[in-house]
Scaffold this active site. Sequence first.
Site, short mmCIF file in Angstrom:
data_model
loop_
_atom_site.label_atom_id
_atom_site.label_comp_id
_atom_site.label_asym_id
_atom_site.label_seq_id
_atom_site.Cartn_x
_atom_site.Cartn_y
_atom_site.Cartn_z
N GLU A 1 -10.07 -6.43 9.09
CA GLU A 1 -9.62 -5.12 8.95
C GLU A 1 -10.57 -4.23 8.49
OE1 GLU A 1 -6.19 -4.95 6.11
OE2 GLU A 1 -7.24 -3.16 5.12
N THR B 1 0.87 -1.29 -0.12
CA THR B 1 -0.01 -0.14 0.11
C THR B 1 0.90 1.34 -0.01
OG1 THR B 1 -1.99 -1.00 1.11
CG2 THR B 1 -1.77 1.42 1.22
N TRP C 1 0.70 -10.23 2.99
CA TRP C 1 0.21 -9.64 1.88
C TRP C 1 0.84 -9.84 0.45
CZ3 TRP C 1 -1.20 -7.60 6.27
CH2 TRP C 1 -2.08 -6.74 6.41
N ASN D 1 -3.80 -11.67 2.10
CA ASN D 1 -4.63 -10.46 2.40
C ASN D 1 -5.54 -10.26 1.27
OD1 ASN D 1 -5.30 -7.85 4.03
ND2 ASN D 1 -4.82 -7.12 2.13
N GLU D 2 -6.65 -10.29 1.27
CA GLU D 2 -7.57 -9.85 0.27
C GLU D 2 -7.49 -10.37 -1.10
OE1 GLU D 2 -7.42 -5.59 0.28
OE2 GLU D 2 -8.24 -5.33 2.39
#
Length: 940
Positions: free
Chosen positions: A281, A113, A155, A196-197
């Site tokens: 999150e 990010t 991530w 993650n995601e």
Amino acid sequence: MSRTSRTSGVSRLLALFALLASVLLAPGPAARAATAATAAADPPSTAITVDGHATGLTFDGIGAESGGGGNSRLLMDYPEPERSRILDYLFKPGYGADLQILKVEIGGDTNSTDGAEPSHEHTRGDLDCNRGYEWWIMEQAKARNPHIKIYGLAWGAPGWIGNGDFWSQDMVDYLMDWLGCAATHHIGVDYLGGWNERGWDKAWYENLHAALRSHGYATTQVVGADSGWDVADDMVADKKFADSIDIVGAHYPCQGDGGPALSCSTTANAKATGKPLWASENGSQDDNTGAPALIRSITRGYLDADMTAYLNWPLIAALYPGMPYETTGLAVANSPWSGAYSLGKSLWATAQVTQFTRPGWRFLDSASGYLGGDRANGSYVSLRSPGGDAFSTIVETTTATADQHLSLATAGGLPHPAALQVRETDVSSAAAPDNFTRLPDLTPGSDGRYSLDLKPGRVYTLTTVGAGGKGTAAGPAAHGLRLPYADSYDQDRTGSEARYLADMQGAFEVRPCTGRGGQCLRQMAPVKPIEWNDDSDAYALLGDRTWKDYTVSTDVRMAGDAPVELWGRAGDQQRPQSHQAGYLYRIDAKGNWSISRSDTDGTITKIVGGTTRAPGLDSWHRIGLTMDGTTLTASVDGRRIAAVDDSAYRSGSVGIGIVGYQTDEFDNLRITPASGAPAPATLAVKADPTTVQRGASTTLTATFAVPAGGPTATGLTLAPDLPTGWKAASGPVRLGTVKPGGTATASWQVTAPTALDTPLDHRLGVVATYGRDAVPHWTTGGTPVTVPIPPPTGDVYVSDLAFPATTNGWGPVERDTSNGEQAAGDGLPLTLAGTVYKKGLGVHAIGDVTVYLGGNCTRFTAVTGIDAEVGNAGDVTFTVRGDGKDLVTTPELVGGGPAQPVSVDVTGVQKLDLMINQVGDNNAHDHGDWADAKLTCASG
């Protein structure tokens, strides 16, 4: 965790009795009039009975995330005592946020990010349990609160994992190695996630669950899948898969990433798993203005969706200003050289819960709800300790518009103290004294109840735990990083990151130098990582974005053919990290060099380039970039090889990098003030006419001028620099020497393109090349022209037309598919609220698609909304703008919500802009659709 239905048969029967009583005992007209008068004078009231025997779910805690992209990076470089004070505010019990869970990124050498976090294993077998700063943060958290829970999540991962496959045995083994590293730091990991995601792989989760047990980590619980609630659909259908997951964790279940959290949601299948449900999150909110949404996510997350834990992203904004989430978190610490930091209201809103509860307490459903039965008034939750010897009630009035009254009683063996403590945070106020204020204790009235007047925009905690504590330490005033600045890396620990250097992609690590003594920085990721964000050069940033005129220089040793790079005047960055503003000086081992301008839309524009003496591989050389006023000068080994004038960026920080991935080394970084360049030459460019029909010509004229007192320009050549499709009737013009105060002029006939997709607006450029003080110099100039586009005719889909201009917040605008990811053509069928559309535009906030109408159309229609590819995430508005005037803007549209039809009169409009707008603090997941977008136009 026990789970009890909130709508039992008994409660429904009691509701029926209450309804009958309200009818039979209704007052007469006079009594009703008196009651109305009283109601007008008294604020609305809510009565709560906190009953220790009431049922409810087990509270699992409130926490925050360090990571998910380099957001804690600068904290480690803070001086003492400020560093310890910040850590106290985050983790020390009874002092500040008093966090109960710390979630950390398992670094993977890839941007996640706002930066990249280093892996503990850059290549297979290269295990180092001291890399990065997350171990230090975990140790500091545990030192302050030994009971804090630790949660690890990846991530991304190094590219050697599974030969690029995250869902591989390599990744399971990699996580076991990370848990082993945690043990060397005396840190027990309570929770572990997957990717993650990025969804889930059932067999992989089953393998992970088994590996935890076989490696001695049976107490570590698995969270699945740190994406959406849809993982529960597979869980209820597959018992083996369900058994591999202990906690169902969803991201942004309260109206999306950065959403307002007026309500929260889950699914029937998520509840049917019987597992704890977490907002694993949430947040993505400014440290101050995001406080109302934060507290709503906690209280309403439980009331609306049975969520028993809340993890705020991120923990702290300890990252450089100009990053996409520069003030997102519980606090901001972006100036390590000064020690300055600030505490957000979100920190104190968190403290209103964490200082008066503990994981393992139980929610009390009968004492939790919406004030006055209306969510517009605010919400409240009550919890008790396992032994029933303490309780707390948290009340938020963040959506209220008027004063209210709260009445509270206790029952079921809970304490009934002579004084009930109260804390208040005014999240509607910008004033720090309004944070975590202790109000007068409440004493019971004659009826045994405690009473409190509630004001709008507040968070209140009524508790028997004690008054809580509020730290008093404050940071110093901020100041810039003074020049000169230098770092040889010789004082750094081997394997560490250099002071103030923040990796954006790849991993720059202090290692023994190759071919010389001392320590250097080496880029440690030899291949492209398994990425979470999009790809970019491996690079890192450092310094103060207020720096203006300076020279940045470093020694480099190139290990491969790809160029190394220096960043100068680096400023704002948008997602992904390739969208970094600043100047780039690149040079490779063969001597090929360039000076470029990088923009926040991801475009790198080469200003000038050439070839110089080859530095060669595996040898040390020194490169430098000087920025002085508008003049940029590149050097190699002390030789100035080129200078160019450009005025796009006037200040910013520095950086080092590599195009791609190779293990180049850097040493002896130095940033020094510039000495003052002479006034630059100028190049004025004009076109006549400035409106040029397709295939027609215009005269392009350039005038070069040397200011009086400036250096003489020698060997001057002027050459047209035209956009794609334009043609010049003649080439460069050689004009020789221009003395101080002199000018030189050249002209060309240039012809516009004829292609349908020819943009509406163009910039016709001219480049001046010359010598100045024995240094090759370039000066550029340009002028705008317009090439009209034929207007559309008949009934036509917008996706079939040429777009004079587009901007998009994530990848390119897509025709007839959803936005997808960063690559062109990677979208899915356009889908809004369950309906699939064959035609339309896939876009992402903040974005704009320009369509030329030429006054020939009368109506534009479309169906707008968040595409189904992002689930319930995202929140945007759409605007139709004609000739600079907004014609219509939709209401806020959220993921999973209904679509919004648009129909607008565009009679007489020349240029139509279809805009998708960001709502809230960021644009994550804002994938929108202009579905079935059509124009009604006159016949051709």
